[in-house]
Design a protein around this motif. Structure first.
Motif, PDB file in Angstrom:
ATOM      1  N   LYS A 262      -0.755  -7.466 -10.610  1.00  0.00           N
ATOM      2  CA  LYS A 262      -1.157  -6.372 -11.301  1.00  0.00           C
ATOM      3  C   LYS A 262      -0.836  -5.367 -10.272  1.00  0.00           C
ATOM      4  N   GLU A 263      -0.321  -4.295 -10.707  1.00  0.00           N
ATOM      5  CA  GLU A 263       0.218  -3.069  -9.939  1.00  0.00           C
ATOM      6  C   GLU A 263      -0.962  -2.638  -9.081  1.00  0.00           C
ATOM      7  N   SER A 264      -2.520  -2.729  -9.256  1.00  0.00           N
ATOM      8  CA  SER A 264      -3.378  -2.328  -8.620  1.00  0.00           C
ATOM      9  C   SER A 264      -3.681  -3.321  -7.419  1.00  0.00           C
ATOM     10  N   ILE A 265      -3.039  -4.676  -7.404  1.00  0.00           N
ATOM     11  CA  ILE A 265      -3.437  -5.531  -6.580  1.00  0.00           C
ATOM     12  C   ILE A 265      -2.313  -5.313  -5.550  1.00  0.00           C
ATOM     13  N   ILE A 266      -2.708  -4.843  -4.352  1.00  0.00           N
ATOM     14  CA  ILE A 266      -1.867  -4.662  -3.410  1.00  0.00           C
ATOM     15  C   ILE A 266      -1.752  -5.340  -2.053  1.00  0.00           C
ATOM     16  N   PHE A 267      -2.804  -6.365  -2.000  1.00  0.00           N
ATOM     17  CA  PHE A 267      -3.033  -7.151  -0.832  1.00  0.00           C
ATOM     18  C   PHE A 267      -2.754  -8.675  -1.337  1.00  0.00           C
ATOM     19  N   GLY A 268      -2.299  -9.595  -0.113  1.00  0.00           N
ATOM     20  CA  GLY A 268      -2.022 -10.594  -0.297  1.00  0.00           C
ATOM     21  C   GLY A 268      -3.012 -11.627  -1.042  1.00  0.00           C
ATOM     22  N   ALA A 269      -2.512 -12.519  -1.786  1.00  0.00           N
ATOM     23  CA  ALA A 269      -3.562 -13.760  -2.228  1.00  0.00           C
ATOM     24  C   ALA A 269      -3.639 -14.942  -1.034  1.00  0.00           C
ATOM     25  N   SER A 270      -4.856 -15.151  -0.477  1.00  0.00           N
ATOM     26  CA  SER A 270      -4.967 -16.191   0.519  1.00  0.00           C
ATOM     27  C   SER A 270      -5.246 -17.499   0.003  1.00  0.00           C
ATOM     28  N   SER A 271      -5.730 -17.606  -1.208  1.00  0.00           N
ATOM     29  CA  SER A 271      -6.404 -18.828  -1.577  1.00  0.00           C
ATOM     30  C   SER A 271      -6.483 -18.807  -3.111  1.00  0.00           C
ATOM     31  N   VAL A 272      -5.957 -20.001  -3.846  1.00  0.00           N
ATOM     32  CA  VAL A 272      -6.122 -20.360  -5.238  1.00  0.00           C
ATOM     33  C   VAL A 272      -6.736 -21.566  -5.732  1.00  0.00           C
ATOM     34  N   ASP A 273      -7.227 -21.507  -6.871  1.00  0.00           N
ATOM     35  CA  ASP A 273      -7.706 -22.771  -7.626  1.00  0.00           C
ATOM     36  C   ASP A 273      -8.082 -22.688  -8.869  1.00  0.00           C
ATOM     37  N   PHE A 274      -7.872 -23.812  -9.556  1.00  0.00           N
ATOM     38  CA  PHE A 274      -8.093 -23.503 -11.112  1.00  0.00           C
ATOM     39  C   PHE A 274      -9.407 -23.961 -11.524  1.00  0.00           C
TER      40      PHE A 274
ATOM     41  N   MET B   2       0.843  -1.292  -0.116  1.00  0.00           N
ATOM     42  CA  MET B   2      -0.027   0.129  -0.102  1.00  0.00           C
ATOM     43  C   MET B   2       0.997   1.308  -0.051  1.00  0.00           C
ATOM     44  N   GLU B   3       1.893   1.166   0.874  1.00  0.00           N
ATOM     45  CA  GLU B   3       2.841   2.239   0.796  1.00  0.00           C
ATOM     46  C   GLU B   3       3.491   2.796  -0.512  1.00  0.00           C
ATOM     47  N   ARG B   4       3.797   1.552  -1.453  1.00  0.00           N
ATOM     48  CA  ARG B   4       4.045   2.129  -2.877  1.00  0.00           C
ATOM     49  C   ARG B   4       3.405   2.735  -3.437  1.00  0.00           C
ATOM     50  N   VAL B   5       1.938   2.388  -3.269  1.00  0.00           N
ATOM     51  CA  VAL B   5       0.827   3.318  -3.825  1.00  0.00           C
ATOM     52  C   VAL B   5       0.987   4.749  -3.467  1.00  0.00           C
ATOM     53  N   ILE B   6       1.087   4.746  -2.034  1.00  0.00           N
ATOM     54  CA  ILE B   6       0.914   6.183  -1.572  1.00  0.00           C
ATOM     55  C   ILE B   6       2.133   6.997  -2.033  1.00  0.00           C
ATOM     56  N   VAL B   7       3.039   6.357  -2.030  1.00  0.00           N
ATOM     57  CA  VAL B   7       4.733   7.133  -2.598  1.00  0.00           C
ATOM     58  C   VAL B   7       4.211   7.652  -4.068  1.00  0.00           C
ATOM     59  N   SER B   8       3.756   6.733  -4.911  1.00  0.00           N
ATOM     60  CA  SER B   8       3.559   7.102  -6.235  1.00  0.00           C
ATOM     61  C   SER B   8       2.479   8.333  -6.292  1.00  0.00           C
ATOM     62  N   MET B   9       1.559   8.225  -5.504  1.00  0.00           N
ATOM     63  CA  MET B   9       0.498   9.160  -5.458  1.00  0.00           C
ATOM     64  C   MET B   9       1.182  10.590  -5.349  1.00  0.00           C
ATOM     65  N   GLN B  10       2.369  10.577  -4.168  1.00  0.00           N
ATOM     66  CA  GLN B  10       2.817  11.791  -3.915  1.00  0.00           C
ATOM     67  C   GLN B  10       3.974  12.146  -4.725  1.00  0.00           C
ATOM     68  N   ASP B  11       4.213  11.489  -5.823  1.00  0.00           N
ATOM     69  CA  ASP B  11       5.221  11.755  -6.587  1.00  0.00           C
ATOM     70  C   ASP B  11       4.944  13.126  -7.421  1.00  0.00           C
ATOM     71  N   PRO B  12       6.051  14.029  -7.156  1.00  0.00           N
ATOM     72  CA  PRO B  12       5.917  15.408  -7.775  1.00  0.00           C
ATOM     73  C   PRO B  12       5.343  15.719  -9.093  1.00  0.00           C
ATOM     74  N   ASP B  13       5.986  14.688  -9.896  1.00  0.00           N
ATOM     75  CA  ASP B  13       5.587  14.787 -11.356  1.00  0.00           C
ATOM     76  C   ASP B  13       4.382  14.049 -11.596  1.00  0.00           C
ATOM     77  N   MET B  14       4.225  12.576 -11.550  1.00  0.00           N
ATOM     78  CA  MET B  14       3.140  11.960 -11.930  1.00  0.00           C
ATOM     79  C   MET B  14       1.965  11.649 -10.826  1.00  0.00           C
ATOM     80  N   GLY B  15       2.269  12.159  -9.510  1.00  0.00           N
ATOM     81  CA  GLY B  15       1.339  11.830  -8.669  1.00  0.00           C
ATOM     82  C   GLY B  15      -0.001  12.834  -8.817  1.00  0.00           C
ATOM     83  N   MET B  16      -0.386  12.713  -7.523  1.00  0.00           N
ATOM     84  CA  MET B  16      -1.870  13.495  -7.526  1.00  0.00           C
ATOM     85  C   MET B  16      -1.412  15.075  -7.559  1.00  0.00           C
ATOM     86  N   LYS B  17      -2.492  15.788  -8.323  1.00  0.00           N
ATOM     87  CA  LYS B  17      -2.417  17.193  -8.117  1.00  0.00           C
ATOM     88  C   LYS B  17      -3.056  17.595  -6.922  1.00  0.00           C
ATOM     89  N   MET B  18      -2.390  18.139  -5.995  1.00  0.00           N
ATOM     90  CA  MET B  18      -2.907  18.759  -4.969  1.00  0.00           C
ATOM     91  C   MET B  18      -3.114  20.213  -4.900  1.00  0.00           C
TER      92      MET B  18
END
Lengths: 438, 353
Positions: free
Chosen positions: B279-291, A1-17
């Motif tokens: 995926k970059e938007s997936i930031i939480f762990g995967a707890s369980s998988v199946d095919f 999650m912190e990775r997301v936050i850090v990129s959100m605060q990026d001066p160039d590509m981050g959020m416009k505040m």
């Protein structure tokens, strides 16, 4: 999650505040809920629903906090202003949120504005007062000091600091009824020390990776039509239409199987053996060929391998008498070397003593009987006669739910088979009865 | 030459650097076999269309977090276990509860249905795995007939019956897996090799049926020979605890889900990882998988309450399913592949199709 936050605060590509207006005060470095959602959508190429979902987590875990209604830690996709939480308060730092700190925080709130504390906070306050009574003077003194210091700040800064602190405590001391996001489940140990791990890597042939990787594509293509989630199933998926026809048509005891099912037997020998109906058909075929003892032997070996430990010796003896002893009624044809080894091993029977012989017979059937079965009249006729179910027509009234029939529990089936002497009319009633008992 | 006193820490440091060098060399050797990636080969395959999967059943009845579930071979019954010690057997099709047992411990993290459908096994913080025969006599107390089978020295994380009701495979927080005879409770084989808690296991669907894979907190997934107790293959590419492992239907590969928010596919013949599902938007762990049945789809339950559906061949995400209101802790596809069931910390189970 912190990775997301850090990129959100990026001066160039981050959020416009920008500066947000909160009633009459202007708060710098803030952003609206809508901006957050839009940025997430754009950066990760996801849908609005997903962006809102992720954004909500960022707020719930305290990395972003709302300036309006700071009690409610959730993301609203509108003009509601939000700010990034200072790293000091990040949940990952895991500062122990001590009772003393919490007491000071509540005391501050109490002093600042009478009646500011809500129900559960009042309870906590009173409980803390009792528990750490000896340092209460210190608590009150600290609270007064901090309030005095904050009065000297600009109103905007004061609001920001108050919201930051509030968000932090909402996470570390959640009010009753709100989920505790810090809960993790039972503790797990993690690797910390050096561990010399010797694993033996089998020597692999330098086969082309291409072949192995292609096998996945082949497998998926072969089974695609048989995958109900991907292609649907005929007559219909019971979970969707509440119609159990699909299960009835594919049950173990059906007289005429479906075409897909019979086709599947041709995919691999294992598919044929794993289907009880397939196994029955194979037995019929082998009987015609006078080699049925192979399948029976294989099955008997399975029972030794997977049965109770106490029955191994007896079962092995049975197998020997029926299949391996010279002149046995159902003698199986194993090569002399394997036979010798097996007979030697039988003297001290253990679970795996028949493995070599079983493997030999298995591969014999797989290489010889199985391909011939697939070419046989028996199989071809079955395939021709096999049913292709009609797709269930969608009901005219889609809201009318069909009756969901219960099926006899497998436990019941075995039970009635066991007590076939005793009359058990209550069993059937018990089945329906227990369902509503619990 | 003067004898030097070698400090223990120096020895460890030296050994550590040696083992790191060995690891790098092995990786290099593995990489030499690398000719092509899965998703490249899969480029010619037709892409999947839009997927519409909905919750078809919601099973409510647990009073606390659902931790584990398993299907019965009859394709409609399931057993589920939860944090408050309750183990419930449901007919998921009608949503009726058929049996309920209260375990003497909390956090029942493992449960399994016997192949015959006549018993269930479960365990958790009690460090044991117990088998309960399912009786339909409503006057009978199921707990009375309980049989204690496995004994570990730490929590039980997963259990599974082998091809029959007579043997159970277990994995535990004590870092080992073990094979037990149900009738006598005797330990048949133990499997040592993980450096930390073992969190999951799965039996191979192979012809000879002799191997299984386990995943643990040491980020490793190990493949074991059930007869000898030896670890025959090991994979370490995840960056955090492996919460779930599941074999590909053909038995030639397995998938894993981890706290590092990725799922990965490992090919057993090539002896390496062949795909990463992330995926970059997936930031939480995967707890369980199946095919899914054909192995084309991989369903992953995540700690951010969602279920992501992956195209196994192309490596892309096909769909994301919302619905649960807390972590998805367990996910299994039904035996005939018509649906899958997910259990969550929000106290419910959902069947999706």
């Amino acid at each position: 999650m912190e990775r997301v936050i850090v990129s959100m605060q990026d001066p160039d590509m981050g959020m416009k505040m920008r500066n947000q207006r909160l009633l009459i005060t202007v708060i710098p470095h803030a952003m609206t809920g809508r901006d957050i959602v839009d940025w997430l959508i754009q950066k990760y190429t996801i849908t609005e629903e997903e962006a809102l979902h992720i954004g909500n987590f960022l707020v719930k875990y305290g990395y972003i906090y709302p300036l309006k209604e700071p009690r409610n830690l959730c993301l609203k996709q509108d003009e509601t202003p939000y700010r990034f939480q200072t790293p000091y308060y990040w949940t990952s730092t895991r500062w122990p949120a001590s009772e003393l700190d919490y007491a000071i925080y509540l005391a501050k709130k109490n002093i600042r504005k009478q009646g500011e504390l809500i129900e559960y906070e009042k309870e906590c306050y009173n409980a803390l007062h009792k528990r750490i009574n000896h340092t209460w003077d210190f608590v009150v003194m600290q609270a007064r000091e901090q309030l005095r210091a904050s009065k000297q700040r600009r109103k905007a800064d004061r609001i920001v600091l108050e919201c930051q602190e509030q968000a932090y405590w909402l996470i570390n001391r959640p009010p009753p009824g709100v989920m505790d996001i810090l809960e993790q489940g039972p503790d797990r140990r993690n690797v910390s020390d050096v561990m010399l791990y010797m694993w033996c890597l089998p020597l692999k042939n330098k086969l082309c990776m291409f072949v192995w990787v292609c096998s996945f594509v082949k497998y998926c293509e072969q089974y695609q039509d048989h995958d109900p989630i991907m292609q649907g199933c005929l007559p219909s998926n019971p979970w969707i239409t509440d119609d159990i026809m699909y299960w009835n048509m594919n049950s173990e005891t059906v007289t005429m199987p479906t075409k897909l099912r019979v086709e599947r037997w041709s995919f691999s020998f294992m598919e044929l053996l794993n289907d009880p109906l397939g196994r029955k058909e194979l037995l019929t075929y082998l009987e015609k060929e006078f080699s049925a003892e192979n399948l029976c032997f294989w099955q008997a070996c399975e029972e030794v391998r997977h049965g109770e430990a106490s029955k191994i010796a007896a079962k092995v003896d049975e197998v020997y008498k029926q299949f391996l002893a010279p002149g046995a009624s159902r003698w199986v044809n194993i090569d002399s070397k394997t036979m010798e080894k097996t007979l030697e091993g039988i003297k001290h029977p253990h679970r795996f003593v028949l493995d070599d012989a079983q493997m030999h017979i298995y591969f014999l059937m797989k290489k010889d009987s199985y391909p011939r079965y697939l070419k046989s009249e028996l199989y071809k006729n079955l395939l021709a006669k096999a049913i292709v179910p009609q797709e269930t027509k969608k009901s005219v009234f889609p809201f009318m739910r069909r009756q969901r029939h219960s099926s006899p529990s497998p436990a019941l089936v075995t039970q009635t088979a066991e007590d076939n002497g005793k009359a058990k009319p209550s069993a059937a009633k018990a089945n329906a009865g227990t369902a509503s008992q619990i | 030459m003067a004898a030097q006193e070698v400090q223990p820490s120096e020895t460890i440091a030296k050994l550590k650097s040696e083992s790191e060098a060995l690891k790098t060399k092995l990786e290099e050797e593995r990489a030499k076999l690398h000719d092509v990636e899965l998703h490249q080969v899969a480029e010619k395959v037709d892409p999947l269309g839009q997927f519409v999967m909905k919750t078809r059943r919601t099973l409510k009845g647990h009073g606390n977090k659902v931790l584990c579930m398993d299907w019965c071979k009859d394709k409609r019954r399931i057993v589920s276990s939860s944090q408050d010690g309750k183990v419930i057997v449901w007919d998921a099709f009608t949503t009726n509860k058929e049996h309920a047992v209260t375990m003497p411990c909390t956090w029942v993290m493992a449960c399994a249905y016997a192949p015959s459908g006549c018993a269930v096994a479960c365990g958790g913080l009690d460090n044991k795995c117990s088998v309960y025969p399912l009786s339909l006599d409503k006057n009978e107390n199921l707990a009375a007939k309980k049989k204690s089978v496995a004994m570990h020295t730490n929590y039980l994380s997963a259990c599974s019956f082998t091809n029959s009701d007579m043997q159970i495979l277990t994995s535990s927080g004590d870092g080992t897996c073990a094979l037990w005879d149900v009738e006598s409770g005797q330990l048949l084989q133990s499997f040592h090799g993980h450096a930390a808690d073992v969190l999951c296991l799965d039996l191979a669907p192979s012809e000879t049926g002799n191997t299984f894979v386990s995943g643990g907190c040491d980020k490793k997934a190990n493949v074991w020979d059930m007869r000898s107790g030896q670890c025959i293959q090991s994979f370490e590419t995840h960056e955090s605890d492996i919460n779930s492992v599941r074999y590909y239907p053909s038995g030639d590969a397995f998938a894993s889900g981890s706290d590092d928010a990725t799922c990965r596919l490992y090919d057993l013949r090539a002896d390496r990882e062949v795909a990463i599902y992330s995926k970059e938007s997936i930031i939480f762990g995967a707890s369980s998988v199946d095919f899914s049945l054909s192995g084309r789809l991989l369903f992953g339950g995540y700690n951010d309450y969602t279920i992501n559906v992956w195209d196994v061949l192309k490596g892309t995400r096909v769909s994301i399913l919302f619905g649960h209101e807390n972590r998805v802790s367990t996910l299994r596809v039904s035996p005939d592949g018509t649906a899958f069931c997910s259990g969550s910390w929000d106290h419910t189970l959902r069947v999706w199709a």
